[in-house]
Design a protein around this motif. Structure first.
Motif, PDB file in Angstrom:
ATOM      1  N   PRO A   1      -2.724 -14.107  -1.767  1.00  0.00           N
ATOM      2  CA  PRO A   1      -3.930 -13.468  -1.484  1.00  0.00           C
ATOM      3  C   PRO A   1      -3.542 -12.162  -0.412  1.00  0.00           C
ATOM      4  O   PRO A   1      -4.115 -11.198  -0.482  1.00  0.00           O
ATOM      5  CB  PRO A   1      -4.732 -14.585  -0.635  1.00  0.00           C
ATOM      6  CG  PRO A   1      -4.301 -15.722  -1.457  1.00  0.00           C
ATOM      7  CD  PRO A   1      -2.750 -15.471  -1.496  1.00  0.00           C
ATOM      8  N   ALA A   2      -2.692 -12.633   0.356  1.00  0.00           N
ATOM      9  CA  ALA A   2      -2.144 -11.243   1.218  1.00  0.00           C
ATOM     10  C   ALA A   2      -1.776 -10.130   0.405  1.00  0.00           C
ATOM     11  O   ALA A   2      -1.928  -8.958   0.966  1.00  0.00           O
ATOM     12  CB  ALA A   2      -1.310 -11.900   2.335  1.00  0.00           C
ATOM     13  N   GLN A   3      -0.930 -10.411  -0.558  1.00  0.00           N
ATOM     14  CA  GLN A   3      -0.334  -9.351  -1.350  1.00  0.00           C
ATOM     15  C   GLN A   3      -1.494  -8.533  -1.860  1.00  0.00           C
ATOM     16  O   GLN A   3      -1.277  -7.384  -2.209  1.00  0.00           O
ATOM     17  CB  GLN A   3       0.714  -9.918  -2.187  1.00  0.00           C
ATOM     18  CG  GLN A   3       2.128 -10.329  -1.664  1.00  0.00           C
ATOM     19  CD  GLN A   3       2.820 -10.978  -2.341  1.00  0.00           C
ATOM     20  OE1 GLN A   3       2.610 -11.568  -3.305  1.00  0.00           O
ATOM     21  NE2 GLN A   3       4.217 -10.829  -2.154  1.00  0.00           N
ATOM     22  N   LEU A   4      -2.247  -9.170  -2.564  1.00  0.00           N
ATOM     23  CA  LEU A   4      -3.345  -8.589  -3.100  1.00  0.00           C
ATOM     24  C   LEU A   4      -4.282  -7.799  -2.333  1.00  0.00           C
ATOM     25  O   LEU A   4      -4.600  -6.631  -2.614  1.00  0.00           O
ATOM     26  CB  LEU A   4      -4.340  -9.582  -3.811  1.00  0.00           C
ATOM     27  CG  LEU A   4      -5.380  -9.096  -4.560  1.00  0.00           C
ATOM     28  CD1 LEU A   4      -5.175  -8.086  -5.551  1.00  0.00           C
ATOM     29  CD2 LEU A   4      -6.440 -10.157  -5.339  1.00  0.00           C
ATOM     30  N   GLN A   5      -4.367  -8.372  -1.070  1.00  0.00           N
ATOM     31  CA  GLN A   5      -5.159  -7.669   0.030  1.00  0.00           C
ATOM     32  C   GLN A   5      -4.684  -6.131   0.437  1.00  0.00           C
ATOM     33  O   GLN A   5      -5.221  -5.287   0.494  1.00  0.00           O
ATOM     34  CB  GLN A   5      -5.606  -8.592   1.009  1.00  0.00           C
ATOM     35  CG  GLN A   5      -6.202  -7.797   2.342  1.00  0.00           C
ATOM     36  CD  GLN A   5      -6.597  -8.789   3.238  1.00  0.00           C
ATOM     37  OE1 GLN A   5      -7.148  -9.794   3.234  1.00  0.00           O
ATOM     38  NE2 GLN A   5      -6.310  -8.236   4.756  1.00  0.00           N
ATOM     39  N   GLN A   6      -3.306  -6.398   0.550  1.00  0.00           N
ATOM     40  CA  GLN A   6      -2.423  -5.285   1.067  1.00  0.00           C
ATOM     41  C   GLN A   6      -2.593  -4.269   0.106  1.00  0.00           C
ATOM     42  O   GLN A   6      -2.891  -3.010   0.350  1.00  0.00           O
ATOM     43  CB  GLN A   6      -1.010  -5.587   1.126  1.00  0.00           C
ATOM     44  CG  GLN A   6       0.007  -4.450   1.661  1.00  0.00           C
ATOM     45  CD  GLN A   6       1.302  -4.845   1.824  1.00  0.00           C
ATOM     46  OE1 GLN A   6       1.624  -6.056   1.609  1.00  0.00           O
ATOM     47  NE2 GLN A   6       1.968  -3.994   2.444  1.00  0.00           N
ATOM     48  N   SER A   7      -2.682  -4.563  -1.444  1.00  0.00           N
ATOM     49  CA  SER A   7      -2.386  -3.494  -2.406  1.00  0.00           C
ATOM     50  C   SER A   7      -3.914  -3.059  -2.527  1.00  0.00           C
ATOM     51  O   SER A   7      -4.102  -1.756  -2.993  1.00  0.00           O
ATOM     52  CB  SER A   7      -2.091  -4.219  -3.688  1.00  0.00           C
ATOM     53  OG  SER A   7      -0.927  -4.471  -3.794  1.00  0.00           O
ATOM     54  N   LEU A   8      -4.893  -3.681  -2.425  1.00  0.00           N
ATOM     55  CA  LEU A   8      -6.320  -3.176  -2.418  1.00  0.00           C
ATOM     56  C   LEU A   8      -6.656  -2.408  -1.377  1.00  0.00           C
ATOM     57  O   LEU A   8      -7.267  -1.267  -1.829  1.00  0.00           O
ATOM     58  CB  LEU A   8      -7.364  -4.362  -2.541  1.00  0.00           C
ATOM     59  CG  LEU A   8      -8.786  -4.355  -2.457  1.00  0.00           C
ATOM     60  CD1 LEU A   8      -9.195  -5.841  -3.215  1.00  0.00           C
ATOM     61  CD2 LEU A   8      -9.341  -4.175  -1.231  1.00  0.00           C
ATOM     62  N   LEU A   9      -6.253  -2.616  -0.321  1.00  0.00           N
ATOM     63  CA  LEU A   9      -6.652  -1.579   0.796  1.00  0.00           C
ATOM     64  C   LEU A   9      -5.863  -0.634   0.818  1.00  0.00           C
ATOM     65  O   LEU A   9      -6.279   0.666   0.868  1.00  0.00           O
ATOM     66  CB  LEU A   9      -6.370  -2.347   2.257  1.00  0.00           C
ATOM     67  CG  LEU A   9      -7.236  -3.694   2.561  1.00  0.00           C
ATOM     68  CD1 LEU A   9      -6.978  -4.052   3.836  1.00  0.00           C
ATOM     69  CD2 LEU A   9      -8.595  -3.248   2.413  1.00  0.00           C
ATOM     70  N   ALA A  10      -4.727  -0.489   0.281  1.00  0.00           N
ATOM     71  CA  ALA A  10      -3.968   0.785   0.119  1.00  0.00           C
ATOM     72  C   ALA A  10      -4.474   1.696  -0.935  1.00  0.00           C
ATOM     73  O   ALA A  10      -4.666   2.745  -0.779  1.00  0.00           O
ATOM     74  CB  ALA A  10      -2.408   0.323  -0.424  1.00  0.00           C
TER      75      ALA A  10
END
Length: 331
Positions: A304-313
């Motif tokens: 989930p943290a990796q998806l969140q990072q990509s989403l915000l970027a």
């Protein structure tokens, strides 16, 4: 000892109030657990049936039944470039019973808001897959390379038209990023989905699309369109003769469509972790990997943290287009 045997022994031993009480409590607990296992997981696809998002969502959903040991149903909630499906999920139960399958940014509304706003509505669960785009033009267009296209567009600003499946969709955003990199300005024609967009490209009503491999590939061999470049950093192994945008003179350019899954913000971390594990297991199956490959996608998976990072970027990357008026976001 299985559930039936346990309940039988409890029933036989329920001759005292204590035993009866224990038996009733244990039986109810098992019933509740069984009901929880049998409750279907609703996979929400925020676009109509038959499109690329729907196809991928159903591929994942079919394998999730075994990976999560529970029924899975797909529901289409199309409208407003993904906003209706995203809102439907965000306003749903916070128990992991509803899973949104969408692009990296699940709703266009978040492009015009502070990046963290999405996290107040939806909780990232798992990255799914990614695919580069193809820069494809109608075969009647003189341009044989991306450099030819750029030269023509600079000679005649707004003289060329490009299509997208809808305003602020990933394909629209990728085309705007390409225009910014190349220093050109074409006229945007939004459609209600990929199908009508491709029909008009083939018919010459528009001259260019930046579309997924799955959308372009069926027409590549018939000579009805021409692919000038791919938007990934590296050439596609399946089409080694097609150069990248970066190789065509725009170093560092990289635009890919990505998909992820989300549930309502406030869903317990343990529930999200269980969904994440099940999805990652599904992505490792040969059935899913082969189906994704057919559509031109590479499975990603992750946390989930990796998806969140990509989403915000991505939200931050697109914010400049919104502020410059290149992308209109209807709130």
């Amino acid at each position: 000892m299985n559930r039936r045997t346990v309940l039988k022994h409890l029933a036989l031993g329920a001759t005292t109030p204590l035993a009866a009480s224990l038996g009733l409590s244990f039986g109810l607990s098992l019933s509740r657990n069984a009901a929880a296992r049998e409750a279907p997981l609703r996979v929400i696809v925020p676009f109509p049936p038959g499109g690329g998002t729907d196809v991928l969502g159903r591929v994942i959903a079919a394998t999730l039944e075994g990976a999560l040991d529970r029924p899975v149903v797909v529901e289409n909630k199309p409208g407003a470039s993904g906003m209706l499906g995203a809102d439907y999920t965000a306003n749903g139960a916070k128990d992991g019973s509803m899973l949104l399958f969408a692009g990296l940014v699940p709703s266009v509304r978040y492009y015009a808001r502070p990046p963290e706003e999405v996290l107040k509505q939806l909780a990232p669960v798992c990255p799914i897959a990614r695919s580069p785009y193809m820069v494809a033009v109608n075969a009647d267009l003189p341009a044989k390379t991306l450099a030819d296209l750029v030269a023509q567009a600079k000679r005649d600003p707004k003289g060329l038209t490009f299509g997208s499946p809808g305003n602020a969709t990933p394909q629209h955003l990728a085309t705007e990023l390409l225009q910014a990199a190349c220093g050109i300005d074409m006229l945007h024609v939004p459609y209600r989905g990929t199908g009508p967009m491709m029909t008009d490209l083939l018919g010459g009503q528009i001259q260019l699309v930046v579309a997924t491999v799955a959308a372009v590939e069926p027409y590549m061999t018939g000579g009805r369109l021409r692919v000038l470049a791919v938007t990934s950093r590296e050439r596609l192994p399946k089409y080694p003769d097609i150069p990248t945008v970066a190789e065509s003179g725009y170093a560092g350019f990289d635009a890919q469509i990505q998909f992820g899954t989300y549930c309502a913000a406030g869903t317990p971390d343990a529930v999200i972790a269980a969904l994440n594990q099940g999805i990652n297991r599904a992505l490792q199956t040969e059935a899913v990997r082969s189906k994704l490959a057919e559509q031109g996608f590479a499975p990603t998976g992750g946390t989930p943290a990796q998806l969140q990072q990509s989403l915000l970027a991505e939200i931050r990357n697109v914010a400049g287009l919104v502020q410059a008026g290149k992308v209109r976001v209807d709130l």
